[in-house]
Scaffold this motif. Sequence first.
Motif, PDB file in Angstrom:
ATOM      1  N   TRP A 145      44.372  28.771  42.698  1.00 48.75           N
ATOM      2  CA  TRP A 145      44.703  29.258  41.362  1.00 48.75           C
ATOM      3  C   TRP A 145      44.729  30.780  41.387  1.00 48.75           C
ATOM      4  O   TRP A 145      43.701  31.417  41.612  1.00 48.75           O
ATOM      5  CB  TRP A 145      43.663  28.757  40.360  1.00 48.75           C
ATOM      6  N   ASP A 146      45.891  31.344  41.160  1.00 57.31           N
ATOM      7  CA  ASP A 146      46.042  32.802  41.129  1.00 57.31           C
ATOM      8  C   ASP A 146      45.684  33.302  39.729  1.00 57.31           C
ATOM      9  O   ASP A 146      46.543  33.737  38.967  1.00 57.31           O
ATOM     10  CB  ASP A 146      47.474  33.191  41.504  1.00 57.31           C
ATOM     11  N   LEU A 147      44.418  33.218  39.413  1.00 58.10           N
ATOM     12  CA  LEU A 147      43.927  33.580  38.078  1.00 58.10           C
ATOM     13  C   LEU A 147      43.649  35.075  38.014  1.00 58.10           C
ATOM     14  O   LEU A 147      42.787  35.580  38.736  1.00 58.10           O
ATOM     15  CB  LEU A 147      42.644  32.806  37.772  1.00 58.10           C
ATOM     16  N   HIS A 156      41.902  38.347  37.161  1.00 56.76           N
ATOM     17  CA  HIS A 156      40.492  38.515  36.824  1.00 56.76           C
ATOM     18  C   HIS A 156      40.002  39.861  37.328  1.00 56.76           C
ATOM     19  O   HIS A 156      40.681  40.541  38.105  1.00 56.76           O
ATOM     20  CB  HIS A 156      39.657  37.399  37.461  1.00 56.76           C
ATOM     21  N   THR A 174      38.118  36.901  33.001  1.00 62.77           N
ATOM     22  CA  THR A 174      39.547  36.691  32.876  1.00 62.77           C
ATOM     23  C   THR A 174      39.926  36.793  31.407  1.00 62.77           C
ATOM     24  O   THR A 174      39.107  37.186  30.567  1.00 62.77           O
ATOM     25  CB  THR A 174      39.968  35.340  33.494  1.00 62.77           C
ATOM     26  N   VAL A 209      42.349  34.999  28.022  1.00 65.17           N
ATOM     27  CA  VAL A 209      43.072  33.840  27.504  1.00 65.17           C
ATOM     28  C   VAL A 209      43.764  34.212  26.201  1.00 65.17           C
ATOM     29  O   VAL A 209      43.338  35.127  25.489  1.00 65.17           O
ATOM     30  CB  VAL A 209      42.132  32.637  27.251  1.00 65.17           C
ATOM     31  N   VAL A 242      44.948  29.252  26.295  1.00 62.29           N
ATOM     32  CA  VAL A 242      45.823  29.301  27.469  1.00 62.29           C
ATOM     33  C   VAL A 242      45.439  30.521  28.304  1.00 62.29           C
ATOM     34  O   VAL A 242      45.395  31.646  27.794  1.00 62.29           O
ATOM     35  CB  VAL A 242      47.308  29.400  27.058  1.00 62.29           C
ATOM     36  N   TYR A 243      45.177  30.300  29.588  1.00 61.53           N
ATOM     37  CA  TYR A 243      44.798  31.399  30.475  1.00 61.53           C
ATOM     38  C   TYR A 243      45.988  32.324  30.728  1.00 61.53           C
ATOM     39  O   TYR A 243      47.127  31.879  30.861  1.00 61.53           O
ATOM     40  CB  TYR A 243      44.289  30.862  31.809  1.00 61.53           C
ATOM     41  N   LEU A 244      45.694  33.613  30.782  1.00 56.89           N
ATOM     42  CA  LEU A 244      46.698  34.603  31.145  1.00 56.89           C
ATOM     43  C   LEU A 244      47.148  34.338  32.580  1.00 56.89           C
ATOM     44  O   LEU A 244      46.310  34.165  33.478  1.00 56.89           O
ATOM     45  CB  LEU A 244      46.076  35.992  31.037  1.00 56.89           C
ATOM     46  N   ASP A 245      48.465  34.299  32.812  1.00 57.53           N
ATOM     47  CA  ASP A 245      48.925  34.065  34.173  1.00 57.53           C
ATOM     48  C   ASP A 245      49.269  35.390  34.851  1.00 57.53           C
ATOM     49  O   ASP A 245      49.222  36.455  34.239  1.00 57.53           O
ATOM     50  CB  ASP A 245      50.091  33.072  34.215  1.00 57.53           C
ATOM     51  N   ARG A 246      49.636  35.313  36.113  1.00 60.79           N
ATOM     52  CA  ARG A 246      49.844  36.524  36.904  1.00 60.79           C
ATOM     53  C   ARG A 246      51.005  37.364  36.360  1.00 60.79           C
ATOM     54  O   ARG A 246      50.914  38.588  36.286  1.00 60.79           O
ATOM     55  CB  ARG A 246      50.100  36.150  38.364  1.00 60.79           C
ATOM     56  N   GLU A 298      52.147  37.538  33.300  1.00 57.47           N
ATOM     57  CA  GLU A 298      51.737  38.171  32.042  1.00 57.47           C
ATOM     58  C   GLU A 298      50.765  39.315  32.301  1.00 57.47           C
ATOM     59  O   GLU A 298      50.849  40.379  31.666  1.00 57.47           O
ATOM     60  CB  GLU A 298      51.093  37.124  31.130  1.00 57.47           C
TER      61      GLU A 298
END
Length: 209
Positions: free
Chosen positions: A33-35, A37, A48, A50, A57-61, A63
């Motif tokens: 998971w490229d979270l 952080h 991280t 959201v 919803v988690y922030l993605d790379r 974004e």
Amino acid sequence: MRLYLGLYLIDMIDVAHLHPLIVPREYIESGSWDLPHVALPNQAFILTWVSYGEVMVYLDRAEFDELESSGHPWQRQALENVRQTKYFQRYHQHDADGKLAWVAFVNDDDTISSSKVLLAHELSQLFPEGYHLAIPDRACGVVVSNACSDDALREVVRMIEQMHDGANTPMSPQLYPATDFQLPTKWTIPDPGADISAAIVDQFRQSGL
């Protein structure tokens, strides 16, 4: 979505709904998971972000990279969003001397309760003797004064353990020094154009602080 924030142009991401979130380091250890952080002083956890609304919803790379390139102080905005909650003092206790012993942030429907433990600017005023914190559930946080009485400490430790035992997403039943979750001051300092920070502190003062 395209937002104009001062001189900043941001596509897709509504920063008004962006919130920080403390999660276990295990979220990224598998490498699958490229979270986005940042590391925290306590290496068991990471920070991280959201988008928090009807769903989380988690922030993605993509974004994250967009926000970083925008020049907008979005990490500070994310903490400012946490300050906007209606709920700050629903669960707390004062010692016999009138000083605030502990505060529990739980069951908010307008922000992530555990993220309130990151508001160092306000908490350092509420707990001038210093404080420890606990995150028994990913959605819950507890802040305990370093000057808390022995009786109040025993009570809040039991409460934290019970919260952890019944957690939907268990984190830890431990109390940690506030410095374990310290963020850059430029992120935690309140917006000078808003008075919400002073209002938060005043809420507790009016309730017996």
